[in-house]
Every structure is written in structure tokens, then in C-alpha cells.
Design an enzyme around this catalytic site. Structure first.
Site, PDB file in Angstrom:
ATOM      1  N   VAL A  26     -17.087 -61.841  26.644  1.00  0.00           N
ATOM      2  CA  VAL A  26     -16.776 -61.391  25.280  1.00  0.00           C
ATOM      3  C   VAL A  26     -15.308 -61.002  25.173  1.00  0.00           C
ATOM      4  O   VAL A  26     -14.641 -61.291  24.171  1.00  0.00           O
ATOM      5  CB  VAL A  26     -17.674 -60.191  24.882  1.00  0.00           C
ATOM      6  CG1 VAL A  26     -17.194 -59.572  23.578  1.00  0.00           C
ATOM      7  CG2 VAL A  26     -19.117 -60.634  24.746  1.00  0.00           C
ATOM      8  N   ASP A  27     -14.792 -60.349  26.204  1.00  0.00           N
ATOM      9  CA  ASP A  27     -13.387 -59.934  26.197  1.00  0.00           C
ATOM     10  C   ASP A  27     -12.448 -61.131  26.048  1.00  0.00           C
ATOM     11  O   ASP A  27     -11.318 -60.988  25.575  1.00  0.00           O
ATOM     12  CB  ASP A  27     -13.043 -59.178  27.482  1.00  0.00           C
ATOM     13  CG  ASP A  27     -13.748 -57.827  27.555  1.00  0.00           C
ATOM     14  OD1 ASP A  27     -14.181 -57.339  26.490  1.00  0.00           O
ATOM     15  OD2 ASP A  27     -13.880 -57.280  28.663  1.00  0.00           O
ATOM     16  N   GLU A  28     -12.931 -62.306  26.426  1.00  0.00           N
ATOM     17  CA  GLU A  28     -12.116 -63.518  26.318  1.00  0.00           C
ATOM     18  C   GLU A  28     -12.627 -64.426  25.203  1.00  0.00           C
ATOM     19  O   GLU A  28     -12.437 -65.642  25.227  1.00  0.00           O
ATOM     20  CB  GLU A  28     -12.094 -64.250  27.666  1.00  0.00           C
ATOM     21  CG  GLU A  28     -11.459 -63.413  28.770  1.00  0.00           C
ATOM     22  CD  GLU A  28     -11.429 -64.138  30.120  1.00  0.00           C
ATOM     23  OE1 GLU A  28     -11.646 -65.367  30.122  1.00  0.00           O
ATOM     24  OE2 GLU A  28     -11.175 -63.472  31.133  1.00  0.00           O
ATOM     25  N   CYS A  29     -13.338 -63.803  24.239  1.00  0.00           N
ATOM     26  CA  CYS A  29     -13.807 -64.471  23.014  1.00  0.00           C
ATOM     27  C   CYS A  29     -14.932 -65.475  23.238  1.00  0.00           C
ATOM     28  O   CYS A  29     -15.233 -66.276  22.341  1.00  0.00           O
ATOM     29  CB  CYS A  29     -12.647 -65.171  22.291  1.00  0.00           C
ATOM     30  SG  CYS A  29     -11.426 -64.004  21.662  1.00  0.00           S
ATOM     31  N   ARG A  43     -19.298 -69.698  27.366  1.00  0.00           N
ATOM     32  CA  ARG A  43     -19.246 -70.117  28.773  1.00  0.00           C
ATOM     33  C   ARG A  43     -20.631 -69.864  29.361  1.00  0.00           C
ATOM     34  O   ARG A  43     -21.367 -68.991  28.878  1.00  0.00           O
ATOM     35  CB  ARG A  43     -18.188 -69.335  29.548  1.00  0.00           C
ATOM     36  CG  ARG A  43     -18.530 -67.877  29.782  1.00  0.00           C
ATOM     37  CD  ARG A  43     -17.494 -67.146  30.616  1.00  0.00           C
ATOM     38  NE  ARG A  43     -16.240 -66.987  29.921  1.00  0.00           N
ATOM     39  CZ  ARG A  43     -15.242 -66.245  30.377  1.00  0.00           C
ATOM     40  NH1 ARG A  43     -15.368 -65.590  31.527  1.00  0.00           N
ATOM     41  NH2 ARG A  43     -14.121 -66.131  29.694  1.00  0.00           N
TER      42      ARG A  43
END
Length: 446
Positions: free
Chosen positions: A380-383, A334
Site C-alpha cells: 500500500v505504501d507503494e500504491c 502486486r
């Protein structure tokens, strides 16, 4: 029934219970010369000492170990289960055990015994690697080379007779020299000091070279250098790019193989004069003839076009970032919280700051950068790990040394999630000792 005396007496090295039961181990009296003495004591020298390992013998065995010699095999005893095991086979390979001699503690630290052996092992492994350049490159530089790498070397070997030079110096009349992994093919790593693993990863790695780039030839005396660009360390082919470190962090893709890189240099970089103009034309013709014979396509762009489809963002180095990205699910990347222009402005505040000295200025600049860092970690927490890699690369391209410790965890996380562990090792070694300038030859001081 009396047990026969072991010839080693109380100094026997055997620890096997069966041996203890069969033989007696009396403490021999060197002053006795009775008729009941054993054959061993009857053979005493005139000075009255027993015939066992002397201090000189221990020193000799110790010296043998230091020189990595195997100590003599102990006598085989039929009741010694260890001795019985020595004749056994394991997966078709016979085994032989060796017993280290008993060394008094007064001899010194155990490192005195084993350090020379460890050093010998390192030397032997290094020598073996040097005999196989391709394996040396993979072991020391953590990547495999494209087919055009060996093909260019073969071309240089063919041309060296005409140029009356070494293969790596065939292009030297035009100011270009093969370096980096080509030093392994040239045998330059043989018979030199063995360095730490990180030193090899920094060999000809310029200040703005990210892990994706590996230098293979340079324009002598300048910051211009060419090499492979691999989005993933497992990408054997890669593309060929160039950068002038004196002009900044921007790279340019110039072709799909190293011959494209040489042609680009001869057509766009080398200073053409009336004295070298014909030589340049002749070299270009030789390269074209060689490529045609070997089936190498020059100035092709199909791989570059295919790569462009997978670029998720531009990045400051202008080559773009390619990471695993599911466009259907929109997972993997993103955009950053701030635009490139705004991020450049934020990072400019860190330029030439010393974190330990300019503490207040550094903390003030971090206030603007922290939201961008936080947003990247949330991604990062959401890939969306491509985001944190983009941010890390932009910090790297800014050249601000005070941000090294900030970008390290970003790189580590991004490359780990992208399954590119080799790049974790490369960026760590680079940031640990990120050197400016153009003298980046590991072998220069050997």
C-alpha cells in the site's frame, strides 16, 4: 413623558431594545383596583388574576411543539427589527419567523420538546423515500440499479395477471422469489419500522456476499441466490452472479443481465419434474419474447470478456479482483507474499477459533499470517492497494469470524484508495453483524 405599558408587563417575551424604550413593563399588582390602573388591569376576572399566559397555556403550547405544530406568530411590532425581517424575501422565497414559547425548566428536559420533532422529521423523510423506490434504493443500499432491474419488474407486472400473484412472486412456482431492492418496488418498506442504516445494507446479504455483490432473487428455502456483481459501486450495469452459501464462498458469473440469471436458474438449478417441465419451457419462451421486444441481449458475454482483461488476481471467491491498475508503470497491484495454497493453509488454523477464549492458538496462528499482513501494508505504501484488497477478500472468504477485526482495516484502506467509499460502509455493517443461515430478510420481524 410616560411610556405606555406593554400589555404583557414584566412577562413580555420581547428582547428588542427598541421595544423596551417604547413601552414600560411594570410588575402588575393583582390586588390593586385603583382608578389609575391600565385598561388591561380594569379587565381583571373576578378571581383577581391577570389575563396573561397561564400554566395551562404553557402546557398547551408545549403540547403543540411535541406534535410538531408551529406556535402562534407573535404580534408584529413596528420597532422590532426581527419582525421587520419576517416580510423579506430570500432568493424569491418569503420567510416567516416563529418564536418558541418560554418554557419553565420545571417542565422537563429539552429532549421532551425536540425528540418528537426529530422523530417526525425522520418519519417524513422515510415516507418521502418510499414514494420514490429508485431513490430509496440509492439512499439505503448505496448503489444504482441497472436498466434490466426495472425491465424485469415490468415483465413480472405483465405476468402477474396470468400467474394470479404479486409481481415479486411470479417465479415462485419454480421456487424463485424477487427480494432485496425489489422489496422497495413492491412497497414492502412502507409503513414499517425505520431501521438503522447498517440494517438496510445487510438486507438479504448472505454470509459470503462481499460488497461487490447484491442479492436480487433467491431460491426459497435454500442458500442459492442471484444478484449483481459490481467491481465498483459506480458501475451501473455490472454483471449477474450466483452463489450457494451452503456450499461456500465461490461465485459464478452467469450473464450480463437479470434475465440471464432467471434463464440460468431455470436451466441449471430448478428441479425439473413431469409436472413443471412444460411450465418451465413456457416461462423461458415468455422471457425470450420479452427480451426480443425490448432489445435485451440474452446470454451475451462481451462485457464479461472485457472484464476479464482487467482482473489482477483470482481471489478465493473465483470471480477475480478488478482494481485501477497501471500495467505500464506496474502500479496498483502486486501478488501476495504467499501463494493461494499456502494462504489457505494458514487461514485454516483460524477456523472455529474464538479470539477471546483460544488466545494462545490465535496468537500462534497469527505468527504465520503476520508476514503476509506486513507485506500487504508495505505494498500500500507503494500504491499497490489491490494487494491489501485481495488479502482482505481472502480473509473474508475463509469465513473465520475471529479475523473480522483483522480484515476491517484492510478493507477500509483498500476500498478508500480505490475510491469506493460505499463499499467501506457495506463491509463495515456486514462484519459488525455477519449472520449465517438463509433467513436474512430485514422485514421478517416487522
Amino acid at each position: 413623558m410616560d411610556k405606555p405599558d406593554c400589555k404583557y408587563g414584566a412577562s413580555c417575551y420581547q428582547k428588542n431594545p427598541a421595544h423596551k424604550e417604547k413601552y414600560a413593563h411594570p410588575v402588575k399588582n393583582t390586588n390593586s383596583s385603583t382608578e389609575g390602573s391600565t385598561s388591561e388591569t380594569s379587565a381583571l376576572p373576578e378571581n383577581g388574576t391577570i389575563n396573561k399566559r397561564s400554566g395551562d397555556g404553557i402546557e398547551q403550547e408545549l403540547e403543540n411543539i411535541k406534535r410538531c405544530k408551529r406556535p402562534p406568530t407573535p404580534e408584529k411590532d413596528v420597532h422590532n427589527t426581527e419582525a421587520e425581517d419576517t416580510g423579506s424575501e430570500y432568493h424569491g422565497m418569503s420567510r416567516q419567523r416563529y418564536t418558541l414559547p418560554a418554557v419553565p425548566m420545571s417542565v422537563g428536559m429539552m429532549s421532551d420538546l425536540y425528540d418528537p420533532q426529530i422523530e417526525y422529521s425522520k418519519q417524513a423523510e422515510y415516507k418521502e423515500l418510499c414514494e420514490d423506490p429508485r431513490n430509496f434504493i440509492k439512499h439505503k443500499f448505496l448503489v444504482e440499479m441497472a436498466p434490466c432491474f426495472l425491465s424485469l419488474w415490468e415483465f413480472c407486472v405483465e405476468q402477474q395477471a396470468k400467474a394470479n400473484s404479486k409481481p415479486e412472486e411470479v417465479f415462485l412456482p419454480f421456487g424463485l422469489q424477487l427480494v432485496g431492492p425489489y422489496d422497495a418496488l413492491a412497497g414492502k418498506f412502507k409503513n414499517v419500522k425505520i431501521h438503522e442504516p447498517g440494517d438496510y445494507l445487510r438486507h438479504w446479504r448472505f454470509y459470503f456476499d462481499p460488497p461487490e455483490f447484491q442479492t436480487v432473487f433467491v431460491q426459497k428455502g435454500t442458500g442459492m441466490h442471484y444478484g449483481y456483481w459490481r467491481d465498483s459501486p459506480d458501475d451501473v450495469d455490472g454483471l449477474v452472479a450466483c452463489n450457494d452459501v451452503n456450499k461456500g464462498c465461490e461465485f459464478q458469473i452467469v450473464g450480463e443481465n437479470l434475465f440471464d440469471g432467471i434463464i440460468h436458474y431455470l436451466e441449471n438449478v430448478v428441479n425439473v419434474t413431469p409436472f413443471n417441465k412444460s411450465k418451465i419451457s413456457d416461462m423461458k419462451k415468455r422471457i425470450n419474447d420479452w427480451a426480443q421486444r425490448k432489445g435485451i441481449r440474452l446470454k451475451a458475454n462481451s462485457k464479461q470478456k472485457e472484464r476479464n482483461k482487467h482482473i489482477v488476481c483470482k481471489t478465493f471467491h473465483k470471480v477475480g479482483l478488478v482494481v485501477p491498475y497501471d500495467r505500464k508503470e506496474d502500479v496498483g497491484y502486486r501478488p501476495l507474499l504467499e501463494s493461494d495454497a499456502k494462504l489457505r493453509k494458514i487461514l485454516s488454523k483460524f477456523d472455529k477459533l474464538d479470539r477471546s477464549v483460544d488466545t494462545d492458538q490465535y496468537q500462534e496462528a497469527m505468527k504465520d499470517l503476520q508476514p503476509v499482513l506486513t507485506a500487504a501494508h508495505l505494498a500500500v505504501d507503494e500504491c499497490d492497494f489491490g494487494t491489501i484488497l485481495e488479502l482482505a477478500m481472502d480473509l473474508f472468504c475463509s469465513g473465520a469470524k475471529c479475523l473480522n477485526e483483522v480484515m476491517k482495516p484492510l478493507f477500509f484502506t483498500g476500498y478508500s484508495m480505490a475510491k469506493r467509499p460505499q463499499y467501506v460502509a457495506i463491509i463495515k455493517s456486514h462484519l459488525d453483524k455477519r449472520t449465517e443461515g438463509i433467513c436474512l430478510d430485514l422485514l421478517a420481524n416487522n
